[in-house]
Design a protein around this motif. Sequence first.
Motif, PDB file in Angstrom:
ATOM      1  N   SER B  66      36.976  11.971 -31.114  1.00  0.00           N
ATOM      2  CA  SER B  66      38.048  11.263 -29.994  1.00  0.00           C
ATOM      3  C   SER B  66      37.908   9.730 -30.236  1.00  0.00           C
ATOM      4  O   SER B  66      39.163   9.018 -30.459  1.00  0.00           O
ATOM      5  N   ALA B  67      36.777   9.178 -30.278  1.00  0.00           N
ATOM      6  CA  ALA B  67      36.696   7.675 -30.580  1.00  0.00           C
ATOM      7  C   ALA B  67      37.336   7.409 -31.817  1.00  0.00           C
ATOM      8  O   ALA B  67      37.704   6.306 -31.891  1.00  0.00           O
ATOM      9  N   CYS B  68      37.413   8.322 -32.831  1.00  0.00           N
ATOM     10  CA  CYS B  68      37.709   7.810 -34.178  1.00  0.00           C
ATOM     11  C   CYS B  68      39.369   7.522 -34.260  1.00  0.00           C
ATOM     12  O   CYS B  68      39.799   7.005 -34.976  1.00  0.00           O
ATOM     13  N   THR B  69      39.970   8.369 -33.103  1.00  0.00           N
ATOM     14  CA  THR B  69      41.684   8.051 -33.070  1.00  0.00           C
ATOM     15  C   THR B  69      41.678   6.821 -32.232  1.00  0.00           C
ATOM     16  O   THR B  69      42.836   6.437 -32.056  1.00  0.00           O
ATOM     17  N   GLY B  70      40.710   5.889 -31.887  1.00  0.00           N
ATOM     18  CA  GLY B  70      40.925   4.877 -31.241  1.00  0.00           C
ATOM     19  C   GLY B  70      40.996   4.931 -29.828  1.00  0.00           C
ATOM     20  O   GLY B  70      41.288   4.176 -28.880  1.00  0.00           O
ATOM     21  N   THR B  71      40.700   6.397 -29.167  1.00  0.00           N
ATOM     22  CA  THR B  71      40.827   6.533 -27.611  1.00  0.00           C
ATOM     23  C   THR B  71      39.708   5.940 -26.941  1.00  0.00           C
ATOM     24  O   THR B  71      38.336   5.992 -27.386  1.00  0.00           O
ATOM     25  N   ARG B  72      39.738   5.547 -25.705  1.00  0.00           N
ATOM     26  CA  ARG B  72      38.786   5.129 -24.834  1.00  0.00           C
ATOM     27  C   ARG B  72      38.153   6.499 -24.213  1.00  0.00           C
ATOM     28  O   ARG B  72      38.793   7.252 -23.576  1.00  0.00           O
ATOM     29  N   VAL B  73      36.953   6.832 -24.516  1.00  0.00           N
ATOM     30  CA  VAL B  73      36.204   8.050 -24.228  1.00  0.00           C
ATOM     31  C   VAL B  73      34.837   7.916 -23.972  1.00  0.00           C
ATOM     32  O   VAL B  73      34.326   6.839 -24.254  1.00  0.00           O
ATOM     33  N   PHE B  74      34.391   8.737 -23.166  1.00  0.00           N
ATOM     34  CA  PHE B  74      32.959   8.555 -22.751  1.00  0.00           C
ATOM     35  C   PHE B  74      32.592  10.075 -22.486  1.00  0.00           C
ATOM     36  O   PHE B  74      32.957  11.038 -22.276  1.00  0.00           O
ATOM     37  N   THR B  75      31.106   9.993 -22.311  1.00  0.00           N
ATOM     38  CA  THR B  75      30.378  11.336 -22.122  1.00  0.00           C
ATOM     39  C   THR B  75      29.301  11.151 -21.201  1.00  0.00           C
ATOM     40  O   THR B  75      28.874   9.849 -21.243  1.00  0.00           O
ATOM     41  N   SER B  76      28.804  12.160 -20.469  1.00  0.00           N
ATOM     42  CA  SER B  76      27.698  11.554 -19.757  1.00  0.00           C
ATOM     43  C   SER B  76      26.566  12.720 -19.738  1.00  0.00           C
ATOM     44  O   SER B  76      26.958  13.835 -20.070  1.00  0.00           O
ATOM     45  N   SER B  77      25.458  12.509 -19.465  1.00  0.00           N
ATOM     46  CA  SER B  77      24.351  13.530 -19.417  1.00  0.00           C
ATOM     47  C   SER B  77      23.160  13.076 -18.636  1.00  0.00           C
ATOM     48  O   SER B  77      23.158  12.129 -18.057  1.00  0.00           O
ATOM     49  N   SER B  78      22.125  13.724 -18.824  1.00  0.00           N
ATOM     50  CA  SER B  78      20.859  13.470 -18.334  1.00  0.00           C
ATOM     51  C   SER B  78      19.651  13.455 -19.293  1.00  0.00           C
ATOM     52  O   SER B  78      20.004  14.488 -20.230  1.00  0.00           O
ATOM     53  N   SER B  79      18.567  13.275 -19.229  1.00  0.00           N
ATOM     54  CA  SER B  79      17.533  13.123 -20.196  1.00  0.00           C
ATOM     55  C   SER B  79      17.404  13.971 -21.062  1.00  0.00           C
ATOM     56  O   SER B  79      17.558  13.649 -22.412  1.00  0.00           O
ATOM     57  N   PRO B  80      17.547  15.548 -20.926  1.00  0.00           N
ATOM     58  CA  PRO B  80      17.274  16.433 -22.084  1.00  0.00           C
ATOM     59  C   PRO B  80      18.628  16.457 -22.689  1.00  0.00           C
ATOM     60  O   PRO B  80      18.611  16.773 -24.259  1.00  0.00           O
ATOM     61  N   GLY B  81      19.653  16.202 -22.254  1.00  0.00           N
ATOM     62  CA  GLY B  81      21.013  16.328 -22.600  1.00  0.00           C
ATOM     63  C   GLY B  81      21.283  15.242 -23.717  1.00  0.00           C
ATOM     64  O   GLY B  81      21.971  15.321 -24.637  1.00  0.00           O
ATOM     65  N   VAL B  82      20.503  14.113 -23.362  1.00  0.00           N
ATOM     66  CA  VAL B  82      20.890  12.966 -23.914  1.00  0.00           C
ATOM     67  C   VAL B  82      19.875  12.851 -25.069  1.00  0.00           C
ATOM     68  O   VAL B  82      20.604  12.454 -26.468  1.00  0.00           O
ATOM     69  N   SER B  83      18.880  13.701 -25.319  1.00  0.00           N
ATOM     70  CA  SER B  83      18.215  13.799 -26.405  1.00  0.00           C
ATOM     71  C   SER B  83      18.914  14.609 -27.543  1.00  0.00           C
ATOM     72  O   SER B  83      19.109  14.271 -28.499  1.00  0.00           O
ATOM     73  N   LEU B  84      19.852  15.568 -27.183  1.00  0.00           N
ATOM     74  CA  LEU B  84      20.762  16.431 -28.028  1.00  0.00           C
ATOM     75  C   LEU B  84      21.842  15.370 -28.447  1.00  0.00           C
ATOM     76  O   LEU B  84      22.407  15.508 -29.448  1.00  0.00           O
TER      77      LEU B  84
END
Lengths: 248, 351
Positions: B66-84
């Motif tokens: 999504s970011a490659c198209t110049g879109t403002r985008v985000f994701t969120s997670s918590s610790s074990p998910g952030v490792s992935l």
Amino acid sequence: MDIVFQRPETLRENTTHYCPGCTHGIIHRQVAEVLDELGLRERTVGVAPVGCSVLAYNYFNCDFVEAAHGRAPAMATGIKRSRPDLIVFTYQGDGDLASIGMGEIVHAANRGEKICVIFVNNAIYGMTGGQMAPTTMPGQITTTSPKGRDVNEVGYPLRMSELLSSLRTPAFIVRTAVHTPKGMIETKNYIREAFQNQVDNKCFSLVEVLSTCPTNWGLNPNKATEWVEKNMVPYYPLKVFKRPGEEI
Amino acid sequence: MAKKLMKGNEAIGEAAIHAGCTHYFGYPITPQTEIAEYLAKRLPEVGGVFLQAESELGAANMIYGSACTGTRVFTSSSSPGVSLMAEAMSYIAGSDIPAVFVNIMRAGPGLGGILPSQADYFQAVKGGGHGDYRCLVLAPSTVQEAVDLMVDAFDLADKYRSPVMLVGDGMIGQMMEPVEFKPRKQVALPPKDWATTGCKGRKPNVITSVFMDPEVLHQFNLKLGAKYEEMKKHEVRVETYKCDRQMDLLLVAYGTTARICKTSIDMLDELGIKAGLLRPITLFPYPEKELYATAKKASKVLVVEMSMGQMLEDVERILKGEKPIEFFGRTGGLIPAPEEVFDLAKKLVKK
């Protein structure tokens, strides 16, 4: 004098790094011809995998991104969901799609992402030098199955088109091959159908193309095409598995 | 605008929309799932896109696309998910793409627990994924600050074409506080002429992190390094509390822990013990000069974290042995009580 044959505009004037006899070149050209014929080059974004076609963007003359190993369908999802007007395709090998990227491809297909997947199945990991893939044939010798793939140890080769066509979500799923002139013609037609589906915002499309790897199979190009016919085609039947509207 | 009582996670979601973010890809994990739940409802209302991914691997690679198209985008997670997600983060940094990550940290390692923690400091600040890259890391200590930093995170990501991470402990995500969505600052940002949006009227754009030529890759890493030096020059944020005096003790803490330390400092004041707090708001770039200068006014330094001592290593690095440094850490989801910090501070000052 009329020009009757030339390089598609969607291919760059670069010499590929592919080995002699490898069929990536044929498949690249067919995708490029279809993008030319449908007039899609200027609104297409390709997603390159990790594998032999990691540098595909050096050969395709359209916007391209390079994904992490197996994640091309996730990246394509991000692109398509952000810009549905773009034509998005991934170009993936069997290690990328059927092994490390199994989760991403199944869920992209199941969500019915309106993308095209060109899945090049040559039954081996090419770029890393000929290791066993999930699609490696029973008994096939590779550097990590030196005595041949033992199905009692590592199971049978994965049939991705069959697996994905079991999903309820409408999709176009076909397996084809480019080891014969007839197969090449059919393959291009299926690639065109896949991109037309996307133009029509119809469905997820996957074209599995049985391909050769003469270098890592240890065969010359002629023997490699014979090997596809003799060993792969009986296990990997060439057919349309699913078209939208034909769901059970 | 009137203040609104909001849960931290929901406020972070709304702040993203306020910042012009239109796309979110995520995967459920406690204690940050309310971000996804909030955006599943809210993003379609504003013409945006919410998509639940098959995994954190999927989510992070979707925001990459999504970011490659110049879109403002985000994701969120918590610790074990952030490792992935560290995989995609490295690729995003390695191809100069802006994207925002949120980590509402829970106790680890492994599956750990679901209660607040600050044990992902190393992961956030020192890399997390492979290769020579950094994230710009923002650490709010209130829900209001989470909102303000979340808005800034998108501008910073675009300014530096870099991953930016907002780290909060579970407390920041779960507690409710009054928040205000302030009018956005107008920031001049570079055009996204690198985006892959179809090559009509221009040469094809290619976004890749592959550089097979070692000299080219080395030059790219030098360019990344220069970008991080620019961040160090321009983006350091820090708060000090009661540091405008000679101190018996300087406390260094961030996020929720910093709020607890403020209470302890007020308690110490009543005993005539002069303590102060230095609270980094950016964990990378770290307020190095500010810490060094502030510590000069203190006899001792106490680092307080919900970890076994991760930021502690940066404090030791920056103070170069010039001040005695003590540490107090709670882990597993335990939150230091103001009294615990107070009692330890008293002992340290008496020593």
